[in-house]
Enzyme design. Structure first.
Site, PDB file in Angstrom:
ATOM      1  N   SER A  38       0.860  -1.087   0.029  1.00 21.10           N
ATOM      2  CA  SER A  38       0.041   0.008  -0.027  1.00 21.10           C
ATOM      3  C   SER A  38       0.955   1.039   0.062  1.00 21.10           C
ATOM      4  O   SER A  38       2.115   1.203   0.495  1.00 21.10           O
ATOM      5  CB  SER A  38      -0.814   0.066   1.362  1.00 21.10           C
ATOM      6  OG  SER A  38      -1.456   1.235   1.529  1.00 21.10           O
ATOM      7  N   TYR A  96      -2.040  -1.266  10.651  1.00 19.92           N
ATOM      8  CA  TYR A  96      -1.885  -1.319   9.116  1.00 19.92           C
ATOM      9  C   TYR A  96      -0.768  -0.860   8.616  1.00 19.92           C
ATOM     10  O   TYR A  96      -0.335  -1.666   7.661  1.00 19.92           O
ATOM     11  CB  TYR A  96      -3.300  -0.480   8.665  1.00 19.92           C
ATOM     12  CG  TYR A  96      -3.549  -0.787   7.082  1.00 19.92           C
ATOM     13  CD1 TYR A  96      -3.935  -1.983   6.654  1.00 19.92           C
ATOM     14  CD2 TYR A  96      -3.124   0.169   5.816  1.00 19.92           C
ATOM     15  CE1 TYR A  96      -4.112  -2.283   5.180  1.00 19.92           C
ATOM     16  CE2 TYR A  96      -3.275  -0.099   4.679  1.00 19.92           C
ATOM     17  CZ  TYR A  96      -3.990  -1.204   4.301  1.00 19.92           C
ATOM     18  OH  TYR A  96      -4.170  -1.643   3.013  1.00 19.92           O
TER      19      TYR A  96
HETATM   20  N1  LIG Z   1      -8.744  -0.035  -1.109  1.00 21.53           N
HETATM   21  C1  LIG Z   1      -7.761   0.457  -0.890  1.00 21.53           C
HETATM   22  O1  LIG Z   1      -7.659   1.621  -0.791  1.00 21.53           O
HETATM   23  C2  LIG Z   1      -6.271  -0.090  -0.680  1.00 21.53           C
HETATM   24  C3  LIG Z   1      -5.211   0.541  -0.878  1.00 21.53           C
HETATM   25  C4  LIG Z   1      -3.815  -0.094  -0.508  1.00 21.53           C
HETATM   26  C5  LIG Z   1      -3.946  -1.322  -0.654  1.00 21.53           C
HETATM   27  N2  LIG Z   1      -5.058  -2.040  -0.445  1.00 21.53           N
HETATM   28  C6  LIG Z   1      -4.583  -3.458  -0.418  1.00 21.53           C
HETATM   29  O2  LIG Z   1      -5.457  -4.261  -1.384  1.00 21.53           O
HETATM   30  C7  LIG Z   1      -5.613  -5.432  -0.893  1.00 21.53           C
HETATM   31  C8  LIG Z   1      -7.135  -5.846  -1.418  1.00 21.53           C
HETATM   32  O3  LIG Z   1      -8.089  -4.872  -0.714  1.00 21.53           O
HETATM   33  P1  LIG Z   1      -9.274  -4.215  -1.570  1.00 21.53           P
HETATM   34  O4  LIG Z   1      -9.377  -3.090  -1.267  1.00 21.53           O
HETATM   35  O5  LIG Z   1      -9.556  -5.095  -2.614  1.00 21.53           O
HETATM   36  O6  LIG Z   1     -10.328  -4.891  -0.293  1.00 21.53           O
HETATM   37  P2  LIG Z   1     -11.519  -5.765  -0.348  1.00 21.53           P
HETATM   38  O7  LIG Z   1     -12.067  -5.922   1.155  1.00 21.53           O
HETATM   39  O8  LIG Z   1     -12.457  -5.536  -1.440  1.00 21.53           O
HETATM   40  O9  LIG Z   1     -10.772  -7.263  -0.667  1.00 21.53           O
HETATM   41  C9  LIG Z   1     -10.151  -7.988   0.050  1.00 21.53           C
HETATM   42  C10 LIG Z   1     -10.485  -9.383   0.028  1.00 21.53           C
HETATM   43  O10 LIG Z   1      -9.494 -10.135   1.090  1.00 21.53           O
HETATM   44  C11 LIG Z   1     -10.433 -11.073   1.526  1.00 21.53           C
HETATM   45  N3  LIG Z   1      -9.939 -11.592   2.868  1.00 21.53           N
HETATM   46  C12 LIG Z   1     -10.063 -11.013   3.940  1.00 21.53           C
HETATM   47  N4  LIG Z   1      -9.497 -11.677   4.929  1.00 21.53           N
HETATM   48  C13 LIG Z   1      -9.074 -12.981   4.203  1.00 21.53           C
HETATM   49  C14 LIG Z   1      -8.457 -14.039   5.020  1.00 21.53           C
HETATM   50  N5  LIG Z   1      -8.103 -14.245   6.201  1.00 21.53           N
HETATM   51  N6  LIG Z   1      -8.117 -14.981   4.171  1.00 21.53           N
HETATM   52  C15 LIG Z   1      -8.542 -15.043   2.732  1.00 21.53           C
HETATM   53  N7  LIG Z   1      -9.052 -13.751   2.198  1.00 21.53           N
HETATM   54  C16 LIG Z   1      -9.296 -12.972   2.909  1.00 21.53           C
HETATM   55  C17 LIG Z   1     -11.700 -10.462   1.805  1.00 21.53           C
HETATM   56  O11 LIG Z   1     -12.955 -11.578   1.966  1.00 21.53           O
HETATM   57  C18 LIG Z   1     -11.960  -9.810   0.239  1.00 21.53           C
HETATM   58  O12 LIG Z   1     -12.331 -10.657  -0.820  1.00 21.53           O
HETATM   59  C19 LIG Z   1      -5.567  -5.558   0.643  1.00 21.53           C
HETATM   60  O13 LIG Z   1      -4.354  -6.238   0.795  1.00 21.53           O
HETATM   61  C20 LIG Z   1      -5.427  -4.207   0.995  1.00 21.53           C
HETATM   62  O14 LIG Z   1      -4.721  -4.021   2.227  1.00 21.53           O
HETATM   63  C21 LIG Z   1      -6.072  -1.440  -0.515  1.00 21.53           C
END
Ligand SMILES: NC(=O)c1ccc[n+]([C@@H]2O[C@H](COP(=O)([O-])OP(=O)(O)OC[C@H]3O[C@@H](n4cnc5c(N)ncnc54)[C@H](O)[C@@H]3O)[C@@H](O)[C@H]2O)c1
Length: 277
Positions: A145, A158
């Protein structure tokens, strides 16, 4: 790795039931890859799998908690019974906590470290050896991130997990280079995904108005996971080690490198105003 044509390749994405994972799995499928996905959200995973099948691609789904080493090992065994190794490994599953260090309980730490840090370690531990053994290269994508290189007083837990993913990824880059395996840390900024609803709010952040502010803020920002997926494909094509995604992620990346004092001053002001509200 040449991402223009992924015919005959296998791409694995963790946390593909939603958001960035779903969109990137679909993007890999559009380039012709066979897809392997896992998640704890079975309904969401089925929806992703159905969308992949409509593209005419093979998809294998598995319910896995990435924090659980035993489940990840069984998942790897099942995948390696189908293919000797995956070509693309994307450790994406993640969760978020918003709140200060003082408000974060040890249970919260276990939860977020288990998924965001150990989940990525598990993915690497159980899938990279087979890629190395096969000896025909591949690519590892770990989702960190912009919070993996810049901090906020309300993202202590985080930040810790995302810094760890960036550190692991940089170390892996060196180790896997001789094996012809590329490594990329994906560092998105503010991306409008369901994580704004599922993030755990603790301490002073744990208020309905904070949740709404976050959901609305990300919605208004208007940068969707489909754009992240497009940029992930580009980053892998260019074999980038660190890939900030979205303008704010790039801005913070350059501020951290060239004006860290300014970034700290700005962070202090932001933190004070947030905690005074
Ligand atoms: N959305 C943002 O602004 C953002 C920014 C930077 C990084 N990220 C990172 O991107 C990645 C994806 O996040 P997103 O924004 O698409 O969120 P999201 O919530 O849409 O997707 C995350 C997915 O991970 C799954 N998950 C959670 N815990 C789990 C577990 N224990 N085992 C298996 N699957 C699990 C959830 O069910 C979900 O489908 C994450 O690592 C998040 O930290 C997101």
């Amino acid at each position: 790795m040449d991402m223009k044509n992924l015919n005959g390749k296998t791409a694995l994405v963790t946390g593909a039931a939603s958001g960035i994972g779903r969109e990137t799995a679909l993007a890999f499928a559009r380039r012709g890859a066979d897809i392997v996905i896992c998640d704890i959200d079975e309904a969401g995973m089925k929806a992703t799998a159905d969308a992949i099948r409509t593209l005419g691609c093979e998809v294998y789904t598995h319910r896995v908690d990435v924090a659980n080493a035993g489940e990840m090992e069984a998942f790897a065994d099942a995948v390696h019974a189908r293919v000797p190794a995956v070509d693309i490994l994307m450790n994406n599953a993640g969760v978020a906590i918003a709140g200060t260090f003082l408000a974060t309980s040890l249970e919260d730490w276990d939860w977020i470290l288990g998924i965001n840090t150990r989940g990525v370690v598990h993915g690497c531990h159980f899938f990279i050896p087979a890629m190395v053994k096969r000896g025909t290269g591949g690519h590892v994508i770990n989702v960190s991130s912009a919070a993996g290189y810049t901090v906020s007083s309300v993202l202590a837990a985080y930040n810790t997990t995302k810094f760890s993913v960036l550190g692991l990824t940089e170390a892996l880059w060196e180790e896997l280079h001789p094996h012809g395996i590329g490594v990329t840390a994906v560092c998105p900024g503010l991306i409008d995904t369901p994580i704004t609803r599922s993030a755990k709010l603790v301490g002073q952040m744990d208020k309905p108005e904070m949740r709404e502010e976050m959901v609305e803020g990300y919605r208004k920002r208007g940068y969707g996971p489909d754009r992240v997926a497009t940029n992930i494909l580009k980053a892998v094509q260019c074999n980038r080690l660190v890939a900030p995604i979205s303008p704010e992620a790039w801005g913070l990346y350059y501020l951290k490198r060239f004006a860290p004092g300014l970034l700290r001053w700005f962070g202090l002001k932001m933190g004070q105003s947030r905690l005074n509200n």
